[in-house]
Design an enzyme around this catalytic site. Sequence first.
Site, PDB file in Angstrom:
ATOM      1  CG  LEU A 117     -23.997  -3.757  -0.069  1.00  0.00           C
ATOM      2  CD1 LEU A 117     -23.549  -5.087   0.499  1.00  0.00           C
ATOM      3  CD2 LEU A 117     -25.421  -3.847  -0.613  1.00  0.00           C
ATOM      4  CB  THR A 118     -22.872   2.946   2.222  1.00  0.00           C
ATOM      5  OG1 THR A 118     -22.701   3.574   0.933  1.00  0.00           O
ATOM      6  CG2 THR A 118     -21.678   2.054   2.521  1.00  0.00           C
TER       7      THR A 118
ATOM      8  CE  LYS B  93     -14.168  -2.826  -6.059  1.00  0.00           C
ATOM      9  NZ  LYS B  93     -13.837  -2.930  -7.494  1.00  0.00           N
ATOM     10  N   GLY B  94     -18.859   0.337  -1.228  1.00  0.00           N
ATOM     11  CA  GLY B  94     -19.751   1.436  -0.888  1.00  0.00           C
ATOM     12  C   GLY B  94     -21.160   1.297  -1.424  1.00  0.00           C
TER      13      GLY B  94
ATOM     14  CE1 TYR C 183      -3.076  -3.004   0.360  1.00  0.00           C
ATOM     15  CE2 TYR C 183      -3.364  -2.500   2.688  1.00  0.00           C
ATOM     16  CZ  TYR C 183      -3.649  -3.278   1.581  1.00  0.00           C
ATOM     17  OH  TYR C 183      -4.517  -4.329   1.706  1.00  0.00           O
TER      18      TYR C 183
ATOM     19  N   PRO D 179     -16.990  -5.641   3.149  1.00  0.00           N
ATOM     20  CG  PRO D 179     -17.186  -4.985   5.391  1.00  0.00           C
ATOM     21  CD  PRO D 179     -16.171  -5.220   4.312  1.00  0.00           C
TER      22      PRO D 179
END
Length: 302
Positions: A205-206, A202-203, A51, A199
């Site tokens: 499920l927000t 990639k956003g 990273y 989880p």
Amino acid sequence: MRKNQLGSSDLLVSEIGLGCMSLGTDKQAAMRLVEQALELGVNFFDTADLYDDGLNESIVGEAIRSRRQDVVLATKVGNRRVPGQEGWVWDPSKAYIKDSVKGSLQRLQTDYIDLYQLHGGTLDDPIDETIEAFEELKQEGLIRYYGISSIRPNVIREYAKRSNMVSVMSQYSILDRRPEEEVLPLLAEKGISLIARGPVAKGILTGNGRAKADKGYLDYGKDEAIHVREQLLELDLQERSLSQSAIRYALSPPAVAIAIPGASSFEQLRLNVEAGNAAPLSDLELEAIRRISRANRYEQHR
């Protein structure tokens, strides 16, 4: 926050960890976010030498230095930079792993790593040699435990059979249920924990993830991803937000010890931590989510 035992280790990890890849390169902002995570009860921090070409490890190391005893620190190895060559090459050799750990320890400003993970892997690797490297690092006291980060069930199966690994990091969410058929039952049988990354997909499920669904996700096209998201929002999920429900879903199998959503702001971090404090999903809620989503399978990644 709840804490779970990581596999057969004596490591107790907060149910919600911090995937540090999303911290960014603004050192002060990133360090503050790590400090805020600690204040909120997060004790598991996952980084990698890959990273930001090592900068991420350096930032995490400096941020946790004064509270090292409170932290379960995880990093990864296996991608090697070749001088004069762009990108990275895959190198799971014993020599590289044993040499690479020195750089990670220096950047992390510590004399041991709690969880050292192989950052990938294939069946063509010298698996026994790789395992030998990790075992020797344990004996030398440079690492406490080791695991792998993989989405390849055949590779996971080999390490589960041949090694003393305590964890597998793998992508797992409502939109990526691939681990459910092959990986999770194996890990439960072997007493190995899953570390669930991605989880919230990639956003998507927000709460504000509608636009992010436009690109689809895995084998979900744009329209399917949007439809699943809308159906989830219509469920009665005990006043949990969509992201909290998604994270609780990833934490629901017994083999999952921890979920590591990323966060690039305090608000995202706060919402993630709230998922750790939310009630687990009931069997009826899990069934409803599974009816809406797809039990997708590993195809290419073997």
